[in-house]
Design an enzyme around this catalytic site. Structure first.
Site, PDB file in Angstrom:
ATOM      1  N   ASP A 112      -3.499  18.763 -14.923  1.00 30.55           N
ATOM      2  CA  ASP A 112      -4.087  17.587 -15.729  1.00 30.55           C
ATOM      3  C   ASP A 112      -3.356  17.395 -17.126  1.00 30.55           C
ATOM      4  OD1 ASP A 112      -4.992  15.289 -16.819  1.00 30.55           O
ATOM      5  OD2 ASP A 112      -6.772  15.338 -15.527  1.00 30.55           O
TER       6      ASP A 112
ATOM      7  N   ARG B  96       0.783  -1.271   0.060  1.00 32.28           N
ATOM      8  CA  ARG B  96      -0.126   0.083  -0.083  1.00 32.28           C
ATOM      9  C   ARG B  96       0.939   0.949  -0.015  1.00 32.28           C
ATOM     10  NH1 ARG B  96      -1.940   2.040   4.516  1.00 32.28           N
ATOM     11  NH2 ARG B  96      -2.533   0.053   5.617  1.00 32.28           N
TER      12      ARG B  96
ATOM     13  N   TYR C 268     -12.164  17.544 -16.796  1.00 34.09           N
ATOM     14  CA  TYR C 268     -12.791  16.082 -16.885  1.00 34.09           C
ATOM     15  C   TYR C 268     -14.078  15.947 -16.103  1.00 34.09           C
ATOM     16  CZ  TYR C 268     -13.098  10.944 -16.460  1.00 34.09           C
ATOM     17  OH  TYR C 268     -13.411   9.719 -16.512  1.00 34.09           O
TER      18      TYR C 268
ATOM     19  N   LYS D  42      -5.334   6.307 -19.729  1.00 38.98           N
ATOM     20  CA  LYS D  42      -5.388   6.628 -21.195  1.00 38.98           C
ATOM     21  C   LYS D  42      -4.193   6.479 -22.076  1.00 38.98           C
ATOM     22  CE  LYS D  42      -9.304   7.657 -19.553  1.00 38.98           C
ATOM     23  NZ  LYS D  42      -9.731   9.273 -19.132  1.00 38.98           N
TER      24      LYS D  42
HETATM   25  C1  LIG Z   1     -10.043   9.657 -17.710  1.00 40.08           C
HETATM   26  C2  LIG Z   1      -9.543  10.988 -17.165  1.00 40.08           C
HETATM   27  C3  LIG Z   1      -9.399  11.041 -15.778  1.00 40.08           C
HETATM   28  C4  LIG Z   1      -9.812  10.113 -14.965  1.00 40.08           C
HETATM   29  O1  LIG Z   1      -9.022   9.006 -15.055  1.00 40.08           O
HETATM   30  P1  LIG Z   1      -9.493   7.451 -14.423  1.00 40.08           P
HETATM   31  O2  LIG Z   1      -8.383   6.744 -14.548  1.00 40.08           O
HETATM   32  O3  LIG Z   1     -10.611   7.137 -15.408  1.00 40.08           O
HETATM   33  O4  LIG Z   1      -9.933   7.575 -13.117  1.00 40.08           O
HETATM   34  C5  LIG Z   1      -8.925  12.403 -15.318  1.00 40.08           C
HETATM   35  N1  LIG Z   1      -8.445  13.283 -16.064  1.00 40.08           N
HETATM   36  C6  LIG Z   1      -8.864  13.193 -17.527  1.00 40.08           C
HETATM   37  C7  LIG Z   1      -8.204  14.407 -18.360  1.00 40.08           C
HETATM   38  C8  LIG Z   1      -9.158  12.297 -18.141  1.00 40.08           C
HETATM   39  O5  LIG Z   1      -9.447  12.015 -19.521  1.00 40.08           O
END
Ligand SMILES: *Cc1c(COP(=O)(O)O)cnc(C)c1O
Length: 395
Positions: free
Chosen positions: A186, A61, A114, A211
C-alpha cells in the site's frame, strides 16, 4: 498523435500518462463518460469487444473510458505493466487480497496497517479459513522468519498510518520471493513521487486514491498496479463483485493527478519543516516522521524513498488526550477530519480517523496512544502553518 511518456519523468507522467491518445470529438480533456453501457450496431464488432479481441467498452462495471484514463495515469506513474481501479481504497485492498487468496492460504503482514485493512485481516480472512500472521512492523527478522514458514501473500504498507513506521520493502520482498509468496504494498502515504514499490521488488502496489492521488478530498477511489496476469486476476474478481470506480470520481481523480508532483513536493517540504519545529517544542513528547534523523528507520526511508518523506506526520502531546482536546480546536489552518493528502492541512486523533474501526484496547496494543495527533500537511505556505501551530500549542 500517440504520445509515449513511458520514459518521461514523474511530473510529465502525471500530466500526460493515460492520455496518450486524444479523446474523440477533439476535446483536450478526458471527458466524463457517464454511461452505464456502450452500444454496437454491428453484432460482430460487439462480440469481438466482449471477447477482448478488439479495444472497446461494453458495460461500466467492467470498463469505462474515463475510468481507463485514471488507471492509465496511475499505471504510468508507478511504472507498472497493468492496473485496475475500484470504488474506494478499501475496495482495492479487499478485492486484491480476495482475488489472490483461497481458503487454507497464509498471509504475513504488519501490525500497523491502515485501520480498515487491519480490521479486514482480523475479522474477514480468518472467517474463510485464511491464516493471518501480523508481525511487528519494525522487526524484519521476525517477518523473514514468519515468511520462511510459508505463505501465499506478504502484505505491506509503508510509511504506516498513523505512526509513520517504515518497512524495508526490498528486504521483505526478497524473503517473500525466496518462499514463493507475492508481495502487495500500500503506497498511499508515500505516493509514486516519493516511492516506487515495484522498483523495490513488490509485485503489486495499491492506493487509496481518495488521499494524495486525487488530492482534493472530493472523490473516493482505489487502484492496484502490477504485472498483467496478476492484475487480470484482480480485475476479474472486481468485475464480478462490482466495486467499480464511478466515471465522475475518475474524472476528478484524473484532474487531481495532473498536479500530483507539485502538490506532493510542497507537502514533503511543509511536513519536514513542521516535524523539525515540533521536535524542538516543549509541549510535544514525540514526533513521528521518516525524514527526521531521529526516526528509528530513517536509514531505510532514505534508501527507499526518493523525492521526500511524504506529507503526513504524527506527534504525541504532553498532557494526554485532554491536551489534544484543547489543542485541535485552536488550529485555524486545518480541517479536523478523517482524511489526509488533501491540499488543505487536515488533522485528527487516530481514535476518530485512521483507526476508528479499531477498539481502544486494540489501539493501545498497536502502540497508538490517545494523545497522538495525525497531521497531514496541505500545500499552504509553511510559515503560516508554523505560526498556526505555535499559537495553538501556546496554551
Ligand atoms: C485511507 C486509506 C485506505 C482506505 O482508503 P479509502 O479510499 O478510504 O477506502 C487504505 N490505506 C491507507 C494507507 C489509507 O490511508
Amino acid at each position: 498523435m500517440k504520445r509515449n511518456v513511458a520514459k518521461a519523468s514523474i511530473g510529465t507522467k502525471a500530466v500526460w500518462a493515460g492520455e496518450e491518445e486524444s479523446p474523440p470529438g477533439s476535446s483536450t480533456q478526458v471527458p466524463i463518460v457517464q454511461s452505464v453501457t456502450f452500444g454496437y450496431e454491428n453484432l460482430d464488432e460487439w462480440r469481438d469487444v466482449a471477447l477482448g479481441h478488439r479495444v472497446g467498452h461494453i458495460y461500466s462495471r467492467n470498463t469505462n473510458p474515463t475510468v481507463s484514463a485514471f488507471e492509465g495515469k496511475v499505471r504510468g506513474l508507478e511504472g507498472a505493466e497493468a492496473s485496475t481501479s475500484f470504488a474506494s481504497g478499501m475496495a482495492a485492498v479487499t478485492n486484491t487480497v480476495f482475488a489472490l487468496l483461497k481458503s487454507g492460504d497464509r498471509v504475513v503482514t504488519i501490525k500497523d496497517t491502515y485501520g480498515g485493512t487491519n480490521q479486514f485481516f482480523r475479522e474477514f480472512l480468518p472467517k474463510i479459513g485464511i491464516e493471518v500472521r501480523m508481525c511487528d512492523t519494525t522487526n524484519p527478522d521476525q517477518m523473514e522468519e514468519e515468511i520462511g514458514k510459508g505463505c501465499r501473500l506478504v502484505y505491506l504498507e509503508t510509511p504506516t498510518n498513523p505512526t509513520l513506521k517504515v518497512v524495508d520493502i526490498s528486504r521483505v520482498a526478497k524473503a517473500a520471493h525466496d518462499s514463493g509468496a507475492v508481495v502487495v504494498t500500500d503506497n498511499t502515504f508515500a505516493t509514486p513521487v516519493n516511492q516506487l514499490p515495484l522498483k523495490l521488488g513488490s509485485d503489486m502496489v495499491l492506493h487509496s486514491a481518495s488521499k494524495f492521488l486525487g488530492g482534493h478530498a472530493d472523490a473516493l477511489g482505489g487502484v492496484v498496479c502490477g504485472p498483467r496476469e496478476m492484475v487480470k486476476q484482480v480485475f476479474h474478481y472486481r468485475e464480478i463483485t462490482g466495486a467499480a470506480l464511478d466515471p465522475f470520481a475518475a474524472y476528478l481523480l484524473v484532474r487531481g493527478l495532473k498536479t500530483l508532483q507539485l502538490r506532493v513536493e510542497r507537502q514533503n517540504a511543509n511536513a519536514m519543516k513542521i516535524a523539525e519545529y515540533l521536535e524542538e517544542h516543549p509541549g510535544v513528547a514525540e514526533v513521528h516522521y521518516p525524514g527526521l534523523g531521529s526516526h528509528p528507520q530513517h536509514d531505510v526511508a532514505r534508501r527507499q524513498m526518493h523525492g521526500g518523506y511524504g506529507g503526513v506526520l504524527s506527534f504525541v502531546l504532553k498532557g494526554g488526550y485532554r491536551a489534544v482536546r484543547r489543542f485541535l480546536p485552536r488550529l485555524a489552518l486545518a480541517h479536523r477530519a478523517a482524511n489526509l493528502g488533501a491540499v488543505e492541512t487536515t488533522v485528527g486523533p487516530p481514535s476518530t480517523t485512521s483507526h476508528v474501526e479499531v477498539s481502544a484496547r486494540n489501539r493501545a496494543a498497536m502502540g497508538i496512544p490517545e494523545a497522538l495527533v495525525r497531521y497531514s500537511a496541505g500545500i499552504e505556505d509553511a510559515d503560516d502553518l508554523l505560526s498556526d501551530l505555535k499559537r495553538a500549542l501556546s496554551v
